[in-house]
Motif scaffolding. Structure first.
Motif, PDB file in Angstrom:
ATOM      1  N   VAL A 182      95.395  32.630  16.095  1.00 58.99           N
ATOM      2  CA  VAL A 182      94.866  32.984  17.419  1.00 58.99           C
ATOM      3  C   VAL A 182      95.644  34.164  18.009  1.00 58.99           C
ATOM      4  CG1 VAL A 182      94.500  32.145  19.766  1.00 58.99           C
ATOM      5  CG2 VAL A 182      94.043  30.643  17.832  1.00 58.99           C
ATOM      6  N   VAL A 183      96.970  34.123  17.894  1.00 53.56           N
ATOM      7  CA  VAL A 183      97.794  35.220  18.417  1.00 53.56           C
ATOM      8  C   VAL A 183      97.510  36.503  17.638  1.00 53.56           C
ATOM      9  CG1 VAL A 183     100.160  36.034  18.739  1.00 53.56           C
ATOM     10  CG2 VAL A 183      99.577  33.675  19.273  1.00 53.56           C
ATOM     11  N   ALA A 184      97.451  36.392  16.302  1.00 53.21           N
ATOM     12  CA  ALA A 184      97.185  37.577  15.477  1.00 53.21           C
ATOM     13  C   ALA A 184      95.821  38.168  15.799  1.00 53.21           C
ATOM     14  CB  ALA A 184      97.276  37.221  13.997  1.00 53.21           C
ATOM     15  N   PHE A 185      94.820  37.326  15.997  1.00 54.09           N
ATOM     16  CA  PHE A 185      93.478  37.812  16.323  1.00 54.09           C
ATOM     17  C   PHE A 185      93.476  38.508  17.683  1.00 54.09           C
ATOM     18  CE2 PHE A 185      89.250  37.184  18.213  1.00 54.09           C
ATOM     19  CZ  PHE A 185      88.492  37.868  17.278  1.00 54.09           C
ATOM     20  N   THR A 186      94.149  37.924  18.658  1.00 53.29           N
ATOM     21  CA  THR A 186      94.209  38.529  19.991  1.00 53.29           C
ATOM     22  C   THR A 186      94.904  39.885  19.933  1.00 53.29           C
ATOM     23  OG1 THR A 186      94.323  36.312  20.950  1.00 53.29           O
ATOM     24  CG2 THR A 186      94.939  38.152  22.369  1.00 53.29           C
ATOM     25  N   LEU A 187      96.015  39.956  19.203  1.00 57.51           N
ATOM     26  CA  LEU A 187      96.710  41.231  19.063  1.00 57.51           C
ATOM     27  C   LEU A 187      95.853  42.255  18.323  1.00 57.51           C
ATOM     28  CD1 LEU A 187     100.304  39.986  18.152  1.00 57.51           C
ATOM     29  CD2 LEU A 187      99.580  41.072  20.286  1.00 57.51           C
ATOM     30  N   VAL A 194      99.753  46.361  15.853  1.00 57.32           N
ATOM     31  CA  VAL A 194     100.673  45.358  16.404  1.00 57.32           C
ATOM     32  C   VAL A 194     100.534  44.018  15.682  1.00 57.32           C
ATOM     33  CG1 VAL A 194     101.296  44.088  18.502  1.00 57.32           C
ATOM     34  CG2 VAL A 194     100.736  46.502  18.637  1.00 57.32           C
ATOM     35  N   HIS A 195      99.319  43.641  15.299  1.00 57.01           N
ATOM     36  CA  HIS A 195      99.127  42.368  14.599  1.00 57.01           C
ATOM     37  C   HIS A 195      99.831  42.379  13.242  1.00 57.01           C
ATOM     38  CE1 HIS A 195      95.919  44.964  13.125  1.00 57.01           C
ATOM     39  NE2 HIS A 195      95.847  44.187  12.056  1.00 57.01           N
ATOM     40  N   ARG A 196      99.969  43.532  12.621  1.00 57.95           N
ATOM     41  CA  ARG A 196     100.685  43.634  11.341  1.00 57.95           C
ATOM     42  C   ARG A 196     102.189  43.497  11.558  1.00 57.95           C
ATOM     43  NH1 ARG A 196      98.485  44.891   6.520  1.00 57.95           N
ATOM     44  NH2 ARG A 196      96.230  44.862   6.630  1.00 57.95           N
ATOM     45  N   PHE A 197     102.701  44.040  12.641  1.00 59.70           N
ATOM     46  CA  PHE A 197     104.118  43.836  12.960  1.00 59.70           C
ATOM     47  C   PHE A 197     104.378  42.355  13.234  1.00 59.70           C
ATOM     48  CE2 PHE A 197     103.748  48.367  14.213  1.00 59.70           C
ATOM     49  CZ  PHE A 197     104.744  48.884  13.392  1.00 59.70           C
ATOM     50  N   TYR A 198     103.448  41.705  13.916  1.00 60.06           N
ATOM     51  CA  TYR A 198     103.579  40.278  14.255  1.00 60.06           C
ATOM     52  C   TYR A 198     103.659  39.419  12.990  1.00 60.06           C
ATOM     53  CZ  TYR A 198     102.104  35.615  15.756  1.00 60.06           C
ATOM     54  OH  TYR A 198     102.019  34.258  15.954  1.00 60.06           O
ATOM     55  N   THR A 199     102.896  39.772  11.962  1.00 65.54           N
ATOM     56  CA  THR A 199     102.878  38.977  10.732  1.00 65.54           C
ATOM     57  C   THR A 199     103.921  39.424   9.723  1.00 65.54           C
ATOM     58  OG1 THR A 199     101.107  40.360   9.838  1.00 65.54           O
ATOM     59  CG2 THR A 199     100.465  38.327  10.976  1.00 65.54           C
ATOM     60  N   GLY A 200     104.760  40.391  10.080  1.00 66.79           N
ATOM     61  CA  GLY A 200     105.848  40.801   9.209  1.00 66.79           C
ATOM     62  C   GLY A 200     105.521  41.953   8.277  1.00 66.79           C
ATOM     63  N   LYS A 201     104.362  42.544   8.385  1.00 68.90           N
ATOM     64  CA  LYS A 201     103.952  43.666   7.524  1.00 68.90           C
ATOM     65  C   LYS A 201     104.287  44.977   8.236  1.00 68.90           C
ATOM     66  CE  LYS A 201     100.184  41.085   5.419  1.00 68.90           C
ATOM     67  NZ  LYS A 201      98.758  41.103   5.093  1.00 68.90           N
ATOM     68  N   VAL A 202     105.557  45.346   8.203  1.00 68.07           N
ATOM     69  CA  VAL A 202     106.051  46.469   8.989  1.00 68.07           C
ATOM     70  C   VAL A 202     105.549  47.811   8.446  1.00 68.07           C
ATOM     71  CG1 VAL A 202     108.132  47.638   9.810  1.00 68.07           C
ATOM     72  CG2 VAL A 202     108.078  45.147   9.652  1.00 68.07           C
ATOM     73  N   ILE A 203     105.597  48.002   7.134  1.00 64.18           N
ATOM     74  CA  ILE A 203     105.197  49.286   6.541  1.00 64.18           C
ATOM     75  C   ILE A 203     103.724  49.576   6.818  1.00 64.18           C
ATOM     76  CG2 ILE A 203     105.008  50.615   4.394  1.00 64.18           C
ATOM     77  CD1 ILE A 203     107.896  50.091   5.283  1.00 64.18           C
ATOM     78  N   THR A 204     102.861  48.597   6.555  1.00 68.34           N
ATOM     79  CA  THR A 204     101.437  48.825   6.822  1.00 68.34           C
ATOM     80  C   THR A 204     101.170  48.895   8.316  1.00 68.34           C
ATOM     81  OG1 THR A 204     101.015  46.458   6.614  1.00 68.34           O
ATOM     82  CG2 THR A 204     100.645  47.822   4.649  1.00 68.34           C
ATOM     83  N   LEU A 233      97.602  32.512   7.719  1.00 64.04           N
ATOM     84  CA  LEU A 233      97.997  32.224   9.096  1.00 64.04           C
ATOM     85  C   LEU A 233      97.554  30.822   9.473  1.00 64.04           C
ATOM     86  CD1 LEU A 233      97.164  35.599  10.846  1.00 64.04           C
ATOM     87  CD2 LEU A 233      99.326  34.844   9.903  1.00 64.04           C
ATOM     88  N   ALA A 234      98.316  30.199  10.342  1.00 58.58           N
ATOM     89  CA  ALA A 234      98.045  28.816  10.741  1.00 58.58           C
ATOM     90  C   ALA A 234      96.718  28.729  11.472  1.00 58.58           C
ATOM     91  CB  ALA A 234      99.161  28.299  11.640  1.00 58.58           C
ATOM     92  N   PRO A 235      95.895  27.744  11.117  1.00 57.92           N
ATOM     93  CA  PRO A 235      94.615  27.580  11.821  1.00 57.92           C
ATOM     94  C   PRO A 235      94.850  27.187  13.269  1.00 57.92           C
ATOM     95  CG  PRO A 235      94.853  25.956  10.049  1.00 57.92           C
ATOM     96  CD  PRO A 235      96.075  26.788  10.054  1.00 57.92           C
ATOM     97  N   PRO A 236      93.868  27.443  14.130  1.00 62.47           N
ATOM     98  CA  PRO A 236      94.057  27.152  15.551  1.00 62.47           C
ATOM     99  C   PRO A 236      94.193  25.674  15.868  1.00 62.47           C
ATOM    100  CG  PRO A 236      91.915  28.171  15.150  1.00 62.47           C
ATOM    101  CD  PRO A 236      92.628  28.114  13.862  1.00 62.47           C
ATOM    102  N   THR A 237      93.711  24.784  15.033  1.00 66.52           N
ATOM    103  CA  THR A 237      93.774  23.351  15.334  1.00 66.52           C
ATOM    104  C   THR A 237      95.052  22.714  14.832  1.00 66.52           C
ATOM    105  OG1 THR A 237      92.592  22.854  13.298  1.00 66.52           O
ATOM    106  CG2 THR A 237      91.278  23.078  15.308  1.00 66.52           C
ATOM    107  N   ARG A 238      95.898  23.441  14.138  1.00 69.45           N
ATOM    108  CA  ARG A 238      97.114  22.883  13.578  1.00 69.45           C
ATOM    109  C   ARG A 238      98.121  22.612  14.678  1.00 69.45           C
ATOM    110  NH1 ARG A 238     101.700  25.714  10.957  1.00 69.45           N
ATOM    111  NH2 ARG A 238     102.838  24.111   9.858  1.00 69.45           N
ATOM    112  N   GLN A 239      98.644  21.401  14.690  1.00 66.11           N
ATOM    113  CA  GLN A 239      99.658  21.011  15.665  1.00 66.11           C
ATOM    114  C   GLN A 239     101.030  21.316  15.084  1.00 66.11           C
ATOM    115  OE1 GLN A 239      99.160  19.865  18.748  1.00 66.11           O
ATOM    116  NE2 GLN A 239      96.986  20.151  18.432  1.00 66.11           N
ATOM    117  N   PRO A 240     101.971  21.790  15.872  1.00 67.15           N
ATOM    118  CA  PRO A 240     103.313  22.041  15.345  1.00 67.15           C
ATOM    119  C   PRO A 240     103.963  20.743  14.902  1.00 67.15           C
ATOM    120  CG  PRO A 240     103.264  22.340  17.718  1.00 67.15           C
ATOM    121  CD  PRO A 240     101.855  22.108  17.280  1.00 67.15           C
TER     122      PRO A 240
END
Length: 155
Positions: A27-32, A41-51, A86-93
């Motif tokens: 959800v966060v990645a999609f919003t970004l 920004v969504h690539r930085f969020y997921t750790g893909k700095v070069i791309t 990425l974690a699905p939106p319904t996944r509980q921590p």
């Protein structure tokens, strides 16, 4: 007719281990990606700095790369830098072992009996709101307030 179609079972194959999800939220990645996708920004969020840098320099791959990322995130196929989805939106921590689930105790409640209600109402009727104030004033004046309280309770 549908008997010959392949069926996908939720049970994992014996040789495959269950898929592990990323600690990053879809959800966060999609919003970004939707709002700041051209900047990567969504690539930085997921750790893909070069791309992420490449995406920043090309304004989201001239919009095409951005659109592909938005669709893959939306469909759930986008992966983080370690290759985990990425974690699905319904996944509980998951709860950590040193933070146990709080237990809630039910408080037994019972309705007051007719006698208890009648006793409370009688106390309200007999209770003089000024009796305590008079007792304080009498104590200040040096008079014995206990005698007055006894006389008040006799009535």
């Amino acid at each position: 007719m549908t008997r010959n179609l392949p069926v996908h079972s939720p049970v994992q194959s014996p040789g495959r281990r269950p898929e592990q999800f990323s600690d990053r939220s879809r959800v966060v990645a999609f919003t970004l990606a939707v709002f700041l996708g051209a900047l990567g920004v969504h690539r930085f969020y997921t750790g893909k700095v070069i791309t992420g840098l490449l995406m920043f320099l090309t304004a989201g791959g001239f919009g095409l790369w951005w659109a592909v990322d938005v669709m893959t995130i939306l469909m759930g196929y986008y992966r983080d830098a370690e290759g985990r989805r990425l974690a699905p939106p319904t996944r509980q921590p998951e709860r950590l072992p040193h933070h146990p689930e709080p237990t809630r105790r039910a408080v037994p409640t019972r309705a007051p009996t007719d006698e208890e209600i009648a006793e409370r109402e009688l106390d309200k009727l007999l209770d003089d709101p000024l009796a305590d104030k008079f007792a304080e004033l009498e104590a200040e004046m040096g008079q014995d307030a206990t005698l007055d309280k006894r006389a008040h309770h006799r009535h």
